[in-house]
Design a protein around this motif. Structure first.
Motif, PDB file in Angstrom:
ATOM      1  N   HIS A   1       0.827  -1.316  -0.165  1.00 14.87           N
ATOM      2  CA  HIS A   1       0.107   0.061  -0.075  1.00 14.87           C
ATOM      3  C   HIS A   1       0.910   1.152   0.003  1.00 14.87           C
ATOM      4  CE1 HIS A   1      -3.429  -2.801   0.936  1.00 14.87           C
ATOM      5  NE2 HIS A   1      -2.594  -3.251   1.641  1.00 14.87           N
ATOM      6  N   PHE A   2       0.698   2.145  -0.959  1.00 13.89           N
ATOM      7  CA  PHE A   2       1.386   3.322  -1.248  1.00 13.89           C
ATOM      8  C   PHE A   2       1.127   4.340  -0.538  1.00 13.89           C
ATOM      9  CE2 PHE A   2       2.589   0.272  -4.251  1.00 13.89           C
ATOM     10  CZ  PHE A   2       3.915   0.294  -4.482  1.00 13.89           C
TER      11      PHE A   2
ATOM     12  N   LYS B   1      -0.977  -1.859  12.623  1.00 14.46           N
ATOM     13  CA  LYS B   1      -1.078  -1.312  14.032  1.00 14.46           C
ATOM     14  C   LYS B   1      -1.164  -2.700  15.039  1.00 14.46           C
ATOM     15  CE  LYS B   1      -4.222   1.018  17.131  1.00 14.46           C
ATOM     16  NZ  LYS B   1      -5.442   1.847  17.408  1.00 14.46           N
ATOM     17  N   GLN B   2      -1.953  -3.656  14.706  1.00 10.05           N
ATOM     18  CA  GLN B   2      -1.903  -4.880  15.498  1.00 10.05           C
ATOM     19  C   GLN B   2      -0.240  -5.537  15.778  1.00 10.05           C
ATOM     20  OE1 GLN B   2      -3.987  -8.241  14.399  1.00 10.05           O
ATOM     21  NE2 GLN B   2      -4.843  -8.591  16.528  1.00 10.05           N
TER      22      GLN B   2
ATOM     23  N   ARG C   1      -6.489   5.002   6.809  1.00  7.05           N
ATOM     24  CA  ARG C   1      -6.552   4.175   5.601  1.00  7.05           C
ATOM     25  C   ARG C   1      -6.539   4.773   4.386  1.00  7.05           C
ATOM     26  NH1 ARG C   1     -10.301  -0.973   7.610  1.00  7.05           N
ATOM     27  NH2 ARG C   1      -9.330  -1.086   9.586  1.00  7.05           N
ATOM     28  N   THR C   2      -6.948   6.101   4.535  1.00  9.78           N
ATOM     29  CA  THR C   2      -7.183   6.807   3.262  1.00  9.78           C
ATOM     30  C   THR C   2      -5.778   7.464   2.952  1.00  9.78           C
ATOM     31  OG1 THR C   2      -7.824   8.734   4.650  1.00  9.78           O
ATOM     32  CG2 THR C   2      -9.608   7.374   3.414  1.00  9.78           C
ATOM     33  N   ASP C   3      -4.884   7.206   3.773  1.00  9.12           N
ATOM     34  CA  ASP C   3      -3.617   7.835   3.378  1.00  9.12           C
ATOM     35  C   ASP C   3      -2.782   7.051   2.379  1.00  9.12           C
ATOM     36  OD1 ASP C   3      -3.655  10.021   5.260  1.00  9.12           O
ATOM     37  OD2 ASP C   3      -2.932   8.694   6.964  1.00  9.12           O
ATOM     38  N   PHE C   4      -3.526   5.945   1.944  1.00  9.00           N
ATOM     39  CA  PHE C   4      -2.575   4.910   1.115  1.00  9.00           C
ATOM     40  C   PHE C   4      -3.550   4.610  -0.170  1.00  9.00           C
ATOM     41  CE2 PHE C   4      -1.628   3.975   5.639  1.00  9.00           C
ATOM     42  CZ  PHE C   4      -0.132   3.888   5.297  1.00  9.00           C
ATOM     43  N   THR C   5      -3.000   4.353  -1.299  1.00 13.60           N
ATOM     44  CA  THR C   5      -3.352   3.713  -2.225  1.00 13.60           C
ATOM     45  C   THR C   5      -2.915   2.229  -2.583  1.00 13.60           C
ATOM     46  OG1 THR C   5      -4.195   4.320  -4.690  1.00 13.60           O
ATOM     47  CG2 THR C   5      -2.140   5.010  -3.901  1.00 13.60           C
TER      48      THR C   5
ATOM     49  N   ALA D   1      -6.840  -2.832   4.440  1.00 16.42           N
ATOM     50  CA  ALA D   1      -7.886  -3.125   5.348  1.00 16.42           C
ATOM     51  C   ALA D   1      -7.711  -3.205   6.761  1.00 16.42           C
ATOM     52  CB  ALA D   1      -8.306  -4.419   4.879  1.00 16.42           C
ATOM     53  N   VAL D   2      -6.373  -2.775   7.061  1.00 22.20           N
ATOM     54  CA  VAL D   2      -6.247  -2.701   8.515  1.00 22.20           C
ATOM     55  C   VAL D   2      -5.491  -1.434   8.758  1.00 22.20           C
ATOM     56  CG1 VAL D   2      -5.687  -5.225   8.588  1.00 22.20           C
ATOM     57  CG2 VAL D   2      -3.759  -3.717   8.018  1.00 22.20           C
ATOM     58  N   ASP D   3      -5.700  -0.990  10.310  1.00 27.09           N
ATOM     59  CA  ASP D   3      -5.202   0.090  10.711  1.00 27.09           C
ATOM     60  C   ASP D   3      -3.426   0.009  10.720  1.00 27.09           C
ATOM     61  OD1 ASP D   3      -7.376   1.216  11.032  1.00 27.09           O
ATOM     62  OD2 ASP D   3      -7.764   0.615  13.327  1.00 27.09           O
ATOM     63  N   THR D   4      -2.860   1.131  10.323  1.00 27.39           N
ATOM     64  CA  THR D   4      -1.478   1.192  10.199  1.00 27.39           C
ATOM     65  C   THR D   4      -0.946   2.422  10.963  1.00 27.39           C
ATOM     66  OG1 THR D   4      -1.630   2.718   8.457  1.00 27.39           O
ATOM     67  CG2 THR D   4      -1.480   0.456   7.950  1.00 27.39           C
ATOM     68  N   VAL D   5       0.442   2.208  11.368  1.00 25.97           N
ATOM     69  CA  VAL D   5       1.102   3.371  12.353  1.00 25.97           C
ATOM     70  C   VAL D   5       2.591   3.324  11.844  1.00 25.97           C
ATOM     71  CG1 VAL D   5      -0.174   2.618  14.125  1.00 25.97           C
ATOM     72  CG2 VAL D   5       1.852   1.439  14.008  1.00 25.97           C
ATOM     73  N   LEU D   6       3.274   4.463  12.497  1.00 25.16           N
ATOM     74  CA  LEU D   6       4.448   4.434  12.169  1.00 25.16           C
ATOM     75  C   LEU D   6       5.314   4.083  13.425  1.00 25.16           C
ATOM     76  CD1 LEU D   6       7.279   5.588  10.755  1.00 25.16           C
ATOM     77  CD2 LEU D   6       6.820   7.727  11.847  1.00 25.16           C
ATOM     78  N   LEU D   7       6.119   2.890  13.381  1.00 22.27           N
ATOM     79  CA  LEU D   7       6.723   2.187  14.333  1.00 22.27           C
ATOM     80  C   LEU D   7       8.121   2.693  14.274  1.00 22.27           C
ATOM     81  CD1 LEU D   7       6.872  -0.097  16.474  1.00 22.27           C
ATOM     82  CD2 LEU D   7       7.810  -1.735  14.717  1.00 22.27           C
TER      83      LEU D   7
END
Length: 243
Positions: free
Chosen positions: A11-12, A131-132, A166-170, A174-180
């Protein structure tokens, strides 16, 4: 490594301003060498190129590699490397990592970056992940810690720097994301010489309830009712030291 289809967990990020904001949450500085893993068409690479000394952009998918090479021609401080990062030799000089990686390779990439001698260990790692997955790497009494999280903890401090939409990507995931963020501990809980043995010990405890039951938890002042995923880094080190 990058693929432009969701079935390969790719996902970009869409917005260069958002990328710049995310990099602003890192400790990346002007004189740094930074690795971008699975660089895709170079959206993150281009922003990094304006923020640091040199970028090593890894990409080995033929369908997008040519576009990355074309997009990076104007950035003299970017080196495009047409190779699977998991097979690559890590730099001999100090470096940091900032990347939006394929989700299904998250654990493999983190293991490669963190299980090295001091010469090849990154000064800091920033990865966009599920995120998980990230939460299970960050020791907390609010959720379980994964085996990988327990294996990293004596040498690495992990935290979630920023959630993403989720709308930050194209295409949108389908899942939540974070900067780790992962940074080496200033004072490790164990010597790196013990890393292989310690990580094998943790793996056995996660894999076998019988093996975990055999370790001296009461002697280490640990409630025997607690599961491997509920232990703190300090408790894992105590158990390992007594085993």
């Amino acid at each position: 490594m990058k693929r432009q289809v969701a079935t390969h967990s790719q996902h970009f990020l869409r917005n260069p301003r958002l990328i710049a904001e995310l990099i602003g949450h890192s400790n990346i500085r002007r004189g740094d060498l930074v690795i971008d893993i699975g660089a895709g068409s170079g959206a993150i690479t281009a922003v990094l190129a304006r923020r640091c000394r040199q970028v090593l952009a890894y990409e080995n998918e033929p369908g997008i590699l040519n576009k990355l090479q074309q997009n990076m021609r104007r950035h003299k401080n970017v080196k495009v490397i047409a190779q699977d990062f998991l097979l690559a030799k890590l730099p001999d000089e100090p470096y940091k990592v900032f990347a939006n990686i394929p989700f299904h390779l998250s654990a493999d990439i983190i293991r490669k970056l963190t299980n090295n001698d001091e010469t090849h260990t990154p000064q800091a790692i920033y990865l966009i992940v599920q995120k998980q997955f990230a939460q299970k790497l960050v020791p907390s009494d609010r959720h379980f810690t994964s085996q990988l999280g327990a294996q990293l903890a004596p040498w690495w401090q992990t935290r979630i720097r920023r959630p993403l939409r989720r709308t930050d990507f194209t295409p949108p995931p389908a899942v939540d994301t974070v900067l780790l963020e992962l940074k080496p501990r200033s004072e490790p809980l164990l010597s790196t010489l013990e890393r292989d043995e310690y990580q094998s010990f943790v793996a056995k405890c996660y894999a076998s309830q019988k093996a975990f039951a055999a370790v001296p938890r009461a002697k280490a002042s640990i409630n025997p009712e607690r599961k491997p995923s509920e232990l703190t880094p300090e408790e894992w080190v105590r158990l390992y030291s007594m085993s």
